[in-house]
Design a protein around this motif. Sequence first.
Motif, PDB file in Angstrom:
ATOM      1  N   GLN A  59       0.826  -1.206   0.000  1.00  0.00           N
ATOM      2  CA  GLN A  59       0.000   0.000   0.000  1.00  0.00           C
ATOM      3  C   GLN A  59       0.863   1.259   0.000  1.00  0.00           C
ATOM      4  OE1 GLN A  59      -3.070   0.181   2.956  1.00  0.00           O
ATOM      5  NE2 GLN A  59      -3.841  -1.880   2.521  1.00  0.00           N
ATOM      6  N   GLU A 111       2.127   1.750  -3.442  1.00  0.00           N
ATOM      7  CA  GLU A 111       1.040   2.254  -4.282  1.00  0.00           C
ATOM      8  C   GLU A 111       0.822   3.741  -4.051  1.00  0.00           C
ATOM      9  OE1 GLU A 111      -1.159   1.079  -6.685  1.00  0.00           O
ATOM     10  OE2 GLU A 111       0.385  -0.461  -6.845  1.00  0.00           O
ATOM     11  N   ARG A 154      -2.730   7.712   7.811  1.00  0.00           N
ATOM     12  CA  ARG A 154      -3.361   6.426   8.118  1.00  0.00           C
ATOM     13  C   ARG A 154      -3.721   6.347   9.602  1.00  0.00           C
ATOM     14  NH1 ARG A 154      -3.750   1.510   5.667  1.00  0.00           N
ATOM     15  NH2 ARG A 154      -3.909  -0.321   7.007  1.00  0.00           N
ATOM     16  N   SER A 160      -6.520   6.566   0.335  1.00  0.00           N
ATOM     17  CA  SER A 160      -7.577   5.643  -0.097  1.00  0.00           C
ATOM     18  C   SER A 160      -8.814   6.425  -0.531  1.00  0.00           C
ATOM     19  CB  SER A 160      -7.939   4.687   1.045  1.00  0.00           C
ATOM     20  OG  SER A 160      -6.827   3.886   1.393  1.00  0.00           O
TER      21      SER A 160
END
Length: 540
Positions: free
Chosen positions: A8, A11, A125, A142
């Motif tokens: 993640q 990404e 996060r 996200s």
Amino acid sequence: MTAMPLEQLVEALRGGVISLLSDGGAAQWRVTGAELLDHPEAVATTAPGHLLLGVGLDIADRDALGAALRTAADQSCALAVKCPTPPPPEVSAQVATARVPVLAVDPRVPWTRVQRLVTTILAARAAVAEPSGGTTGGDLFSLANAVAGIVGGAVAIMDTQQVVVAYSNLPDQPIDETRRRGILGRRVPEDAIADHLDREVWVSDTVVRRHRPGDLPRTAVVVRAGEDVLGSLWVAFPDEAASADCGPTLQEAARVAALHMLALRRQVDAEQESRDRALRHALEGRSGQGDPPGGVRLPAVLVGLTEAVQKGGDEESWEAGTAARRRAALLRALDLAVLDGRSLGYEPAAALLGDRVYVLLPAAGSGSVSTGVLLDHLLDRARHSLHRSFTAVDSPTVETTSALLAARRDIDAALDHLRERRAGPGAYHAGDLRPELVLRRLVGALREDAELRTGIAERLRAHDAEHATDYCATLLTYLRHFGDVAAASGELHIHQNTLRLRLRRAEELFDVALADPTRRLLLTLELTALSGLSEPSTRG
């Protein structure tokens, strides 16, 4: 501690910043932080799960790369190296057998920016644990990806200081030069700031469409928490038609983003308070008393600000009865300094001590503009926003806490000197004022220690008081003009022959030796210390 799957993180940092060279044989590696691999002692105490940044590591040096891989494996950490894409075959072969993940960083991206990107993503996060209201959206990256997938555009989320806090990174997204530079720099590009700060965007309750020449068309929506503006969400579309009918989606995304940005703001505010407390303690000479780990960040430049004295005004009346208003102005100047520092890429610390604001601008990870430009910008903002004028002095770069205390002493002396001389408001440099500061310290030492004085200045003053003469002012003016009789007599408004007569009488009465360089220097210092800041008299 927040842990994020390595896949993640990779990404989130796609787009020419980071790529995966080797997964280390395990797909579920998790990252908890970033650490520089330039300090073996620090790495030895690093907790597992960190991303080690190979600062200064030459991947062409097989032995050095091997040592870095072993260090990462010993600490159960991933390794990031500066490496072109695709990597050289020999590097690929060496990292393929590594027992840890290895990431390739674009050689053009500074390590400080990589560290900031990683820590920002992890902070985002951490800040988005499930909100109590039932509305969730994962972290900001996200959320950006989710919105991009729905509306078919490329999403970027900015705070009020023009920092790009998150962006989408789905495959085949539309991109232009402004977006590319914004992602690499994590900041709205300079030439796009005016468009980004357009008033229509920040006051609108709906989406706003913008299209700068040479850029893709964009749609923007402000991110608010009540009346408090937190930032904005922008979407770049491949064409105008693609941006239709996305308003409700973007407005809902802005409401979700507000929850996450509030959490990030709380974290930033807590970090700011911690930095400010450490600076205040350091400037007061009590570092370490309840300070966060690491204390103040050095090397750095220290800036001191105080409200300028109005020319032609009476300083006592200027100070009397206005203490509350002056303190309020100083507190607002402190807030401006922090906000301007953040918006221009710094992580400043600030403290209000007495009637002065002190701002510390760390050299590491400095912004895109110099401290001088930042200081000019701050003074201009204060003049227009606060309707007050300030005098500011910055120090050379300081490396240690003791040097920081010395820098404060020099800044205080410089601000005192500028106020006493009724200097105009603006930015000054302690280095440029060094001769005046040295003279102030010498004169101050003479005033405080009688053993450093010959006593001749006191005898001259006593004679002037008793006999209504003016030897002190005459001699000091003559010495300050380096023996130029014409210039000195002009300043004193007396005839040149009168000046010469006074000088001869001083030599006869007080054993003044104007031809002796050493005694002339001592007399100049003693008379300066004795006269303070009073102007020379013009008695005949």
